[in-house]
Every structure is written in structure tokens, then in C-alpha cells.
Design a protein around this motif. Sequence first.
Motif, PDB file in Angstrom:
ATOM      1  N   TRP A  52     124.844  50.283  49.111  1.00  0.00           N
ATOM      2  CA  TRP A  52     125.137  50.158  47.689  1.00  0.00           C
ATOM      3  C   TRP A  52     126.205  51.170  47.269  1.00  0.00           C
ATOM      4  CZ3 TRP A  52     125.631  47.112  43.961  1.00  0.00           C
ATOM      5  CH2 TRP A  52     125.858  47.601  42.679  1.00  0.00           C
ATOM      6  N   ALA A  53     126.172  52.366  47.842  1.00  0.00           N
ATOM      7  CA  ALA A  53     127.188  53.375  47.519  1.00  0.00           C
ATOM      8  C   ALA A  53     128.588  52.853  47.853  1.00  0.00           C
ATOM      9  CB  ALA A  53     126.901  54.674  48.267  1.00  0.00           C
ATOM     10  N   LYS A  54     128.717  52.110  48.938  1.00  0.00           N
ATOM     11  CA  LYS A  54     130.018  51.526  49.303  1.00  0.00           C
ATOM     12  C   LYS A  54     130.443  50.467  48.293  1.00  0.00           C
ATOM     13  CE  LYS A  54     129.007  52.164  54.192  1.00  0.00           C
ATOM     14  NZ  LYS A  54     128.652  51.482  55.445  1.00  0.00           N
ATOM     15  N   VAL A  55     129.494  49.620  47.896  1.00  0.00           N
ATOM     16  CA  VAL A  55     129.797  48.587  46.903  1.00  0.00           C
ATOM     17  C   VAL A  55     130.187  49.248  45.583  1.00  0.00           C
ATOM     18  CG1 VAL A  55     128.824  46.685  45.535  1.00  0.00           C
ATOM     19  CG2 VAL A  55     128.290  46.874  47.982  1.00  0.00           C
ATOM     20  N   LYS A  56     129.441  50.257  45.171  1.00  0.00           N
ATOM     21  CA  LYS A  56     129.726  50.948  43.915  1.00  0.00           C
ATOM     22  C   LYS A  56     131.103  51.601  43.948  1.00  0.00           C
ATOM     23  CE  LYS A  56     127.962  54.230  40.562  1.00  0.00           C
ATOM     24  NZ  LYS A  56     129.253  54.828  40.320  1.00  0.00           N
ATOM     25  N   GLU A  57     131.452  52.187  45.077  1.00  0.00           N
ATOM     26  CA  GLU A  57     132.782  52.799  45.189  1.00  0.00           C
ATOM     27  C   GLU A  57     133.881  51.751  44.997  1.00  0.00           C
ATOM     28  OE1 GLU A  57     135.499  55.418  48.286  1.00  0.00           O
ATOM     29  OE2 GLU A  57     133.388  55.101  48.736  1.00  0.00           O
ATOM     30  N   GLU A  58     133.698  50.578  45.586  1.00  0.00           N
ATOM     31  CA  GLU A  58     134.667  49.497  45.386  1.00  0.00           C
ATOM     32  C   GLU A  58     134.752  49.121  43.908  1.00  0.00           C
ATOM     33  OE1 GLU A  58     133.946  46.096  47.939  1.00  0.00           O
ATOM     34  OE2 GLU A  58     133.425  47.411  49.599  1.00  0.00           O
ATOM     35  N   LEU A  59     133.603  49.030  43.239  1.00  0.00           N
ATOM     36  CA  LEU A  59     133.579  48.688  41.820  1.00  0.00           C
ATOM     37  C   LEU A  59     134.228  49.790  40.977  1.00  0.00           C
ATOM     38  CD1 LEU A  59     129.969  47.251  41.630  1.00  0.00           C
ATOM     39  CD2 LEU A  59     132.089  45.949  41.328  1.00  0.00           C
ATOM     40  N   ASN A  61     136.556  51.646  41.793  1.00  0.00           N
ATOM     41  CA  ASN A  61     137.995  51.686  42.042  1.00  0.00           C
ATOM     42  C   ASN A  61     138.730  50.427  41.583  1.00  0.00           C
ATOM     43  OD1 ASN A  61     138.194  54.300  43.208  1.00  0.00           O
ATOM     44  ND2 ASN A  61     137.253  53.488  45.064  1.00  0.00           N
ATOM     45  N   LEU A  62     138.049  49.573  40.818  1.00  0.00           N
ATOM     46  CA  LEU A  62     138.730  48.400  40.271  1.00  0.00           C
ATOM     47  C   LEU A  62     139.841  48.858  39.326  1.00  0.00           C
ATOM     48  CD1 LEU A  62     135.711  46.064  39.393  1.00  0.00           C
ATOM     49  CD2 LEU A  62     137.419  45.703  41.188  1.00  0.00           C
ATOM     50  N   TYR A  71     133.677  42.498  34.269  1.00  0.00           N
ATOM     51  CA  TYR A  71     133.045  42.273  35.570  1.00  0.00           C
ATOM     52  C   TYR A  71     132.107  43.433  35.914  1.00  0.00           C
ATOM     53  CZ  TYR A  71     132.470  41.422  40.560  1.00  0.00           C
ATOM     54  OH  TYR A  71     131.948  41.206  41.796  1.00  0.00           O
ATOM     55  N   TYR A  72     132.578  44.666  35.720  1.00  0.00           N
ATOM     56  CA  TYR A  72     131.790  45.866  35.999  1.00  0.00           C
ATOM     57  C   TYR A  72     130.491  45.839  35.197  1.00  0.00           C
ATOM     58  CZ  TYR A  72     131.189  50.881  37.018  1.00  0.00           C
ATOM     59  OH  TYR A  72     130.728  52.096  37.460  1.00  0.00           O
ATOM     60  N   ARG A  73     130.605  45.548  33.906  1.00  0.00           N
ATOM     61  CA  ARG A  73     129.409  45.459  33.049  1.00  0.00           C
ATOM     62  C   ARG A  73     128.446  44.395  33.546  1.00  0.00           C
ATOM     63  NH1 ARG A  73     132.772  44.784  28.482  1.00  0.00           N
ATOM     64  NH2 ARG A  73     133.613  46.824  28.069  1.00  0.00           N
ATOM     65  N   LYS A  74     129.005  43.244  33.905  1.00  0.00           N
ATOM     66  CA  LYS A  74     128.158  42.131  34.356  1.00  0.00           C
ATOM     67  C   LYS A  74     127.383  42.528  35.617  1.00  0.00           C
ATOM     68  CE  LYS A  74     128.094  37.214  34.896  1.00  0.00           C
ATOM     69  NZ  LYS A  74     127.810  36.512  33.679  1.00  0.00           N
ATOM     70  N   VAL A  75     128.074  43.155  36.559  1.00  0.00           N
ATOM     71  CA  VAL A  75     127.409  43.581  37.791  1.00  0.00           C
ATOM     72  C   VAL A  75     126.298  44.576  37.483  1.00  0.00           C
ATOM     73  CG1 VAL A  75     127.697  44.882  39.945  1.00  0.00           C
ATOM     74  CG2 VAL A  75     129.363  43.123  39.318  1.00  0.00           C
ATOM     75  N   PHE A  76     126.606  45.625  36.728  1.00  0.00           N
ATOM     76  CA  PHE A  76     125.626  46.676  36.502  1.00  0.00           C
ATOM     77  C   PHE A  76     124.483  46.248  35.593  1.00  0.00           C
ATOM     78  CE2 PHE A  76     128.685  49.156  38.677  1.00  0.00           C
ATOM     79  CZ  PHE A  76     127.935  50.132  39.305  1.00  0.00           C
ATOM     80  N   SER A  77     124.668  45.202  34.813  1.00  0.00           N
ATOM     81  CA  SER A  77     123.570  44.699  33.988  1.00  0.00           C
ATOM     82  C   SER A  77     122.608  43.840  34.805  1.00  0.00           C
ATOM     83  CB  SER A  77     124.120  43.889  32.810  1.00  0.00           C
ATOM     84  OG  SER A  77     124.680  42.673  33.259  1.00  0.00           O
TER      85      SER A  77
END
Length: 142
Positions: A52-59, A61-62, A71-77
Motif C-alpha cells: 500500500w505504501a508503494k501505491v500511496k507514493e504513486e498517488l 506523485n500524481l 481521483y485522489y479523493r475517490k481512492v482515499f474515500s
Amino acid sequence: MADFKGTYFHSLDSKSRMVIPAAFRDELGQKFVIMKTLPDDKCLTLYPLDEWAKVKEELDNLPAGEKYRKYYRKVFSRIDDCNMDPQSRVVLKESFREYAGISKNIAVLGSGRKIEIWDEETWLKLQNEEDEFDFDESLVRF
């Protein structure tokens, strides 16, 4: 790097808990992240914290911009932290079960660096449809 593989069938208990398959427990860890999968798959995804840390880092760095903020909001919600209990169970919250159409029986799939949780009937139907699907052979590398 996580390497989850295989398919396991389980049922939720009366408290909406699922058992994490033994083959997945060590790599998943006691704490992990659950996500309502984007965009179209009606399943849930479990990520070990390191993945998840890798996925979060990608997010994180958008590029800047309204499209990416949405998109960021949608993912984290659509995510939540989870803890496995001493009996290797995790509660699937009602909103997560509803999203994935899960009532009782589930299919738990290893999917490389993550785990997918499907309603069993939905998964079996999808498998039958995929059996009839023409795969692009240029994508096959094994």
C-alpha cells in the motif's frame, strides 16, 4: 514484494467476518488496507502495508490538477485500515460488503501484490464469461 496466488472459497460468519486463507497470512500481515476496487470490478482489494505504501507514493506523485485531486479523493474515500484478529479473521464492514455484492459466500484470490475478495457467485460467473473471452496472445508472457 508480495506474491499472492491461488483461489480460496469461504463463507462469512454471523458477524460478517472472513477468515484470511493460511497461505496469505504471513505476507498480508496483521494490519493491512482494504479498498473498494476501482473502476469497474465489484470486488474488494487487500494490500499489505508495504505494498500500500508503494501505491500511496504513486498517488502522492500524481500531477497537480483538478482531475487528479478528484481521483485522489475517490481512492482515499474507498479505503480503510484493517486488523486481523487472533483467529485470522477480519470484519467486512457493511458498506464494503454492499459495494462488492457480498452476502455470505466469497472467493478470495491471490492477485500478485494484492488479494481480491469477490462474492462467490459473481466470481464464478465472471470466470465462465472469461472462458469464452478471446485473450490477446501478445499479452501472454508465460
